[in-house]
Design a protein around this motif. Structure first.
Motif, PDB file in Angstrom:
ATOM      1  N   ASP A 103     -13.269 -33.434   1.841  1.00 55.63           N
ATOM      2  CA  ASP A 103     -14.142 -32.276   1.633  1.00 55.63           C
ATOM      3  C   ASP A 103     -15.379 -32.336   2.533  1.00 55.63           C
ATOM      4  O   ASP A 103     -15.790 -31.325   3.102  1.00 55.63           O
ATOM      5  CB  ASP A 103     -14.566 -32.191   0.165  1.00 55.63           C
ATOM      6  CG  ASP A 103     -13.387 -31.927  -0.759  1.00 55.63           C
ATOM      7  OD1 ASP A 103     -12.471 -31.177  -0.351  1.00 55.63           O
ATOM      8  OD2 ASP A 103     -13.361 -32.481  -1.881  1.00 55.63           O
ATOM      9  N   GLU A 104     -15.966 -33.524   2.659  1.00 57.26           N
ATOM     10  CA  GLU A 104     -17.168 -33.677   3.471  1.00 57.26           C
ATOM     11  C   GLU A 104     -16.856 -34.091   4.898  1.00 57.26           C
ATOM     12  O   GLU A 104     -17.753 -34.141   5.740  1.00 57.26           O
ATOM     13  CB  GLU A 104     -18.100 -34.703   2.825  1.00 57.26           C
ATOM     14  CG  GLU A 104     -18.581 -34.290   1.434  1.00 57.26           C
ATOM     15  CD  GLU A 104     -19.517 -35.313   0.830  1.00 57.26           C
ATOM     16  OE1 GLU A 104     -19.899 -36.266   1.555  1.00 57.26           O
ATOM     17  OE2 GLU A 104     -19.879 -35.172  -0.346  1.00 57.26           O
ATOM     18  N   CYS A 105     -15.589 -34.398   5.172  1.00 59.10           N
ATOM     19  CA  CYS A 105     -15.149 -34.808   6.511  1.00 59.10           C
ATOM     20  C   CYS A 105     -15.973 -35.971   7.043  1.00 59.10           C
ATOM     21  O   CYS A 105     -16.530 -35.911   8.160  1.00 59.10           O
ATOM     22  CB  CYS A 105     -15.187 -33.627   7.475  1.00 59.10           C
ATOM     23  SG  CYS A 105     -13.970 -32.356   7.108  1.00 59.10           S
ATOM     24  N   GLN A 106     -16.063 -37.019   6.261  1.00 57.66           N
ATOM     25  CA  GLN A 106     -16.735 -38.225   6.704  1.00 57.66           C
ATOM     26  C   GLN A 106     -16.198 -39.427   5.931  1.00 57.66           C
ATOM     27  O   GLN A 106     -15.552 -39.271   4.895  1.00 57.66           O
ATOM     28  CB  GLN A 106     -18.249 -38.129   6.524  1.00 57.66           C
ATOM     29  CG  GLN A 106     -18.699 -38.091   5.073  1.00 57.66           C
ATOM     30  CD  GLN A 106     -20.218 -38.071   4.953  1.00 57.66           C
ATOM     31  OE1 GLN A 106     -20.931 -37.761   5.903  1.00 57.66           O
ATOM     32  NE2 GLN A 106     -20.721 -38.399   3.782  1.00 57.66           N
ATOM     33  N   PHE A 107     -16.455 -40.617   6.451  1.00 56.39           N
ATOM     34  CA  PHE A 107     -16.042 -41.842   5.791  1.00 56.39           C
ATOM     35  C   PHE A 107     -17.094 -42.250   4.765  1.00 56.39           C
ATOM     36  O   PHE A 107     -18.223 -41.771   4.784  1.00 56.39           O
ATOM     37  CB  PHE A 107     -15.860 -42.960   6.812  1.00 56.39           C
ATOM     38  CG  PHE A 107     -14.743 -42.728   7.794  1.00 56.39           C
ATOM     39  CD1 PHE A 107     -13.436 -43.035   7.462  1.00 56.39           C
ATOM     40  CD2 PHE A 107     -15.005 -42.202   9.051  1.00 56.39           C
ATOM     41  CE1 PHE A 107     -12.404 -42.831   8.370  1.00 56.39           C
ATOM     42  CE2 PHE A 107     -13.986 -41.995   9.965  1.00 56.39           C
ATOM     43  CZ  PHE A 107     -12.679 -42.306   9.620  1.00 56.39           C
ATOM     44  N   SER A 108     -16.708 -43.157   3.885  1.00 62.09           N
ATOM     45  CA  SER A 108     -17.638 -43.677   2.892  1.00 62.09           C
ATOM     46  C   SER A 108     -17.142 -45.033   2.406  1.00 62.09           C
ATOM     47  O   SER A 108     -16.036 -45.469   2.751  1.00 62.09           O
ATOM     48  CB  SER A 108     -17.773 -42.707   1.709  1.00 62.09           C
ATOM     49  OG  SER A 108     -16.539 -42.622   0.996  1.00 62.09           O
ATOM     50  N   GLU A 109     -17.980 -45.699   1.605  1.00 59.48           N
ATOM     51  CA  GLU A 109     -17.538 -46.915   0.947  1.00 59.48           C
ATOM     52  C   GLU A 109     -16.464 -46.548  -0.079  1.00 59.48           C
ATOM     53  O   GLU A 109     -16.481 -45.441  -0.633  1.00 59.48           O
ATOM     54  CB  GLU A 109     -18.699 -47.620   0.254  1.00 59.48           C
ATOM     55  CG  GLU A 109     -19.716 -48.240   1.190  1.00 59.48           C
ATOM     56  CD  GLU A 109     -20.680 -47.227   1.773  1.00 59.48           C
ATOM     57  OE1 GLU A 109     -20.624 -46.046   1.362  1.00 59.48           O
ATOM     58  OE2 GLU A 109     -21.474 -47.603   2.643  1.00 59.48           O
TER      59      GLU A 109
END
Length: 262
Positions: A229-235
């Motif tokens: 949804d946010e088009c980014q990586f995360s922990e």
């Protein structure tokens, strides 16, 4: 010193000057990936106007492809993405799925696919594309060991990227890393995906990303989760229940961003 040697020395000095000048211009042009540990190691994020290499074992090609798609989505800045594939890659891994790109939250209308008959054609196409500042990123996908991609070829791609500001992403499947001018080098493996609601049985894509080379910071290994949804990586999120099997062990029909051909 002979005239030929003087000329060669002048060319090398010019190339070094171009590299150093381009590094000064683009050294602060980085895009955050969203994973705090990796962004810290990369001094704020992935550098644009540089070459980044992503390696994987042959059976991990799907995971590496998804990871490269995520990197491309972060650096393109709404510009088109050119994906150059060696014909042999499609025979080994299947065709890229545009619906899979959409599932990852990326816009397939901004992706231009180019199929190259051989490695030489793929390298020439990628070098020309990296020199075009209308593009956001260029992905060069090669399968197996290739003697044509040596330090000279790598330097040409780097100079083209630094001159235009376009980011180059090298996807190397079933190949061993060799000396290059890459800004970063990654080894990708599939990681376990967390369980999701019944309407999203695959959960969030996860990657076991090992940073093998980092020109301006430390290396390391992290689990990265892709937020569609946010088009980014995360922990990675924390779940108490068992997780789904890693994508490398799922049947081919379970792969969301590639379909098998042949």
């Amino acid at each position: 010193m002979s005239g030929a040697r003087m000329s060669a020395l002048a060319i090398l000095r010019g190339q070094i000057e171009r590299i150093e000048t381009a590094e000064i211009v683009h050294q602060h042009d980085r895009v955050a990936l969203g994973h705090s540990g990796i962004d810290d190691a990369l001094k704020g994020g992935l550098a644009r106007a540089a070459i980044h290499e992503v390696f994987c074992e042959g059976r991990q090609g799907v995971a590496a492809t998804g990871f490269v798609m995520g990197l491309a989505g972060r650096v393109t800045a709404r510009k088109p993405l050119l994906w150059v594939r060696q014909d042999f890659s499609e025979i080994e891994t299947g065709a890229l799925s545009m619906s899979g790109l959409k599932e990852l939250g990326l816009d397939p209308r901004r992706v231009v696919m180019v199929r190259a008959a051989d490695v030489e054609s793929a390298l020439r196409t990628s070098a020309d594309a990296l020199a075009c500042d209308a593009l956001g990123a260029v992905v060069l996908e090669l399968w197996g060991e290739t003697r044509q991609f040596d330090l000279v070829a790598s330097r040409k791609l780097t100079l083209a990227a630094q001159g235009s500001g376009v980011t180059g992403l090298m996807l190397r499947m079933a190949a061993q890393p060799l000396p290059s001018t890459a800004e970063t080098r990654w080894m990708l493996r599939a990681a376990h995906s967390p369980p999701g609601p019944v309407w999203s049985v695959w959960g969030a894509p996860r990657f076991d990303a090992e940073l093998l080379r980092n020109r301006h910071g430390p290396c390391g290994r992290w689990i990265m989760e892709w937020n569609c949804d946010e088009c980014q990586f995360s922990e990675p999120s924390t779940y108490s229940q068992p997780v789904a099997a890693a994508s490398a062990h799922r049947p081919d029909s379970a792969v969301p961003w590639q379909r098998r051909t042949g």
